[in-house]
Design an enzyme around this catalytic site. Structure first.
Site, PDB file in Angstrom:
ATOM      1  N   HIS A   1      -6.878  -5.957  -1.362  1.00  0.00           N
ATOM      2  CA  HIS A   1      -5.834  -4.939  -1.192  1.00  0.00           C
ATOM      3  C   HIS A   1      -4.715  -5.529  -0.345  1.00  0.00           C
ATOM      4  O   HIS A   1      -4.963  -6.052   0.725  1.00  0.00           O
ATOM      5  CB  HIS A   1      -6.404  -3.686  -0.529  1.00  0.00           C
ATOM      6  CG  HIS A   1      -5.423  -2.554  -0.432  1.00  0.00           C
ATOM      7  ND1 HIS A   1      -4.880  -1.947  -1.544  1.00  0.00           N
ATOM      8  CD2 HIS A   1      -4.878  -1.928   0.643  1.00  0.00           C
ATOM      9  CE1 HIS A   1      -4.050  -0.982  -1.163  1.00  0.00           C
ATOM     10  NE2 HIS A   1      -4.033  -0.954   0.165  1.00  0.00           N
TER      11      HIS A   1
ATOM     12  N   ASP B   1      -8.320  -3.298  -7.147  1.00  0.00           N
ATOM     13  CA  ASP B   1      -7.804  -2.919  -5.832  1.00  0.00           C
ATOM     14  C   ASP B   1      -8.845  -2.109  -5.057  1.00  0.00           C
ATOM     15  O   ASP B   1      -9.367  -1.101  -5.549  1.00  0.00           O
ATOM     16  CB  ASP B   1      -6.526  -2.100  -6.006  1.00  0.00           C
ATOM     17  CG  ASP B   1      -5.860  -1.789  -4.693  1.00  0.00           C
ATOM     18  OD1 ASP B   1      -4.924  -2.508  -4.319  1.00  0.00           O
ATOM     19  OD2 ASP B   1      -6.280  -0.825  -4.022  1.00  0.00           O
TER      20      ASP B   1
ATOM     21  N   SER C   1       0.839  -1.193   0.000  1.00  0.00           N
ATOM     22  CA  SER C   1       0.000   0.000   0.000  1.00  0.00           C
ATOM     23  C   SER C   1       0.880   1.250   0.000  1.00  0.00           C
ATOM     24  O   SER C   1       1.688   1.425  -0.903  1.00  0.00           O
ATOM     25  CB  SER C   1      -0.963  -0.036   1.188  1.00  0.00           C
ATOM     26  OG  SER C   1      -2.013   0.889   1.018  1.00  0.00           O
TER      27      SER C   1
END
Length: 486
Positions: free
Chosen positions: A380, A331, A223
């Site tokens: 994610h 995502d 991330s």
């Protein structure tokens, strides 16, 4: 005809559903749903959503599905990663406490993985205040546990991590809130933003601990940590080469940090990131953090547009170091940035079509990247999940693809040197969210039951019919794609 069509779908469900069964189920409920029954000030397991009227700001803060975030209270063992604070105490977290890292050393190993934690950012006095009140560990080292367990690519277990279980593993906690780009010791609001400096100091501290003899160094991140890899990899490579005594290969591993330019834009002052473009938050943050971005990228844009270098597709063309991109094609954070929710009970036709467009845009952006693992799933982050070996693209796991990439770089010294039978550019061909049968499970928000892709589509279709809408596309191609598994 409509009744017959639905009946046919239900018959096919019996045939297709077994493909989605898995021994380890990944809960796909939103962090907000999971958090409803938990107190908001739980630092040891922060979520992506915040309380009530500030929920969207806090939603941007941190991934909750990283098992390494859980303090480990069992008897200490050699498998634990142990906390070390930086020798240079002037390099700090947001609140002025000394930054640090977790290390598990492996005697005799000359391979290193340095992992940057994710957790979004804050970009104003207000958003940083909310962040500090609710997830203090992302801004302070004062309550960090003494040890962490490594999972996924950081695991010391060979069955969980077949190719990197015996490397020197480093976990760098995220406490600078600046997407690892900051270079300011104190702002007028009293916060330090030193993410870029923290990475450099971690490297310097590791040199006497064995990195001086390193042969291979992977800078990895998930991330915001993945975006941090993109921003810092070339500077890290230069520093490692400067401080090591032997020839060393430095490469980057970017997990769910390859963000696309948001199509939504708001010109008004934005305090709540869900009500404004991601670019506005980055623009504000870049000034607050005194952010350091790669010079090669900045030169491509006019003054004031340097913020574009936070986006993978913009940054990649100017990078020198080889990188491997791990990116879910649907995502969840990218969808949230686009104001698209993934609860199928309330999804509109436009949102469904927008989700498919996002998948196509990700595919297009990754065409020229030599090393990619991109499943067509709604999720994610991936590389630190304990079940990361379950997910496949074209029958190849991420661990195998990374190993092939690693071998290619060692044997060919060129990012495009593909070894026969050992692929590492893997992008799903199927066109629907969750059409890959190895995708993480999706659960019905009401019943808690796991949904197959056909059940998910049927639920959406029935809800759309109730509203007098209809998602574009028919079920024929979808069924064909499911049978071919992308």
């Amino acid at each position: 005809m409509r009744i017959l069509e639905i009946f046919a779908i239900l018959l096919i469900l019996k045939e297709v559903r077994p493909q989605t069964k898995r021994s380890h189920k990944v809960n796909m409920k939103t962090p907000f749903q999971k958090r409803k029954n938990h107190h908001l000030n739980t630092d040891s397991r922060a979520t992506l959503m915040s309380p009530a009227d500030l929920h969207s700001v806090e939603h941007s803060i941190v991934q909750i599905r990283d098992p390494t975030l859980i303090p480990h209270y069992d008897q200490k063992s050699q498998e634990d990663m142990k906390l070390h604070f930086l020798k240079n105490t002037l390099v700090t977290c947001n609140d002025g406490t000394t930054a640090g890292y977790y290390l598990r050393e492996t005697k005799g190993s000359k391979r290193w993985i340095i992992f940057l934690e994710g957790g979004w950012c804050c970009y104003s006095k207000e958003t940083c205040g909310v962040r500090y009140d609710n997830v203090k560990r992302l801004m302070s080292s004062s309550n960090w546990p003494q040890t962490r367990k490594g999972t996924g690519i950081l695991s010391p277990r060979q069955d969980e991590n077949p190719y990197w279980w015996n490397v020197n593993a480093v976990f760098v906690p995220y406490c600078s809130s600046d997407v690892w780009s900051g270079n300011v010791s104190k702002t007028q609001d009293g916060y330090a933003f030193m993410g870029s400096v923290i990475i450099q100091e971690v490297i310097r501290d590791l040199v006497p601990r064995g990195m001086k003899q390193a042969k291979s160094v992977i800078l990895a991140g998930s991330s915001a940590g993945g975006t941090g890899v993109l921003i810092n990899i070339d500077r890290v490579a230069a520093l490692v080469e400067e401080t090591t005594s032997e020839s060393v290969q430095v490469r980057g591993l970017v997990d769910s940090g390859w963000f696309l330019d948001s199509r939504h834009s708001k010109q008004s002052d934005c305090l709540d990131i869900s009500k404004c473009a991601l670019t506005e938050a980055i623009k504000k943050g870049l000034k607050l953090w005194n952010g350091i971005l790669p010079e090669n990228c900045k030169q491509q844009f006019k003054k004031g547009d340097e913020w574009r270098c936070f986006y993978g597709p913009r940054l990649f063309t100017s990078m020198k170091s080889p990188i491997f991109v791990v990116q879910w094609l649907y995502d969840q954070e990218q969808l949230r940035i686009e104001n698209i929710q993934t609860e199928f009970q309330s999804m509109t036709e436009n949102q469904w079509n927008s989700i498919q467009n996002i998948g196509r845009e990700f595919k297009k952006s990754l065409r020229e990247v030599p090393a990619v693992f991109a499943p067509a799933c709604l999720s994610h982050t991936l590389i630190t999940k304990s079940n990361w070996l379950e997910f496949q693209v074209k029958s190849v796991t991420l661990a195998k693809a990374l190993h092939c990439w690693d071998r290619s770089l060692q044997e060919n010294r060129a990012p495009k040197g593909v070894i026969r039978g050992c692929p590492f550019h893997l992008v799903d061909n199927c066109q629907w969210p969750h059409c890959n049968p190895t995708c993480p499970a999706i659960y019905d928000a009401t019943s808690g039951q796991e949904l197959s892709i056909l059940q998910m589509f049927l639920k959406l279709r029935l809800e759309s019919q109730r509203r007098g809408q209809e998602p574009k596309g028919d079920l024929g191609p979808l069924m064909s794609m499911l049978r071919n598994s992308g």
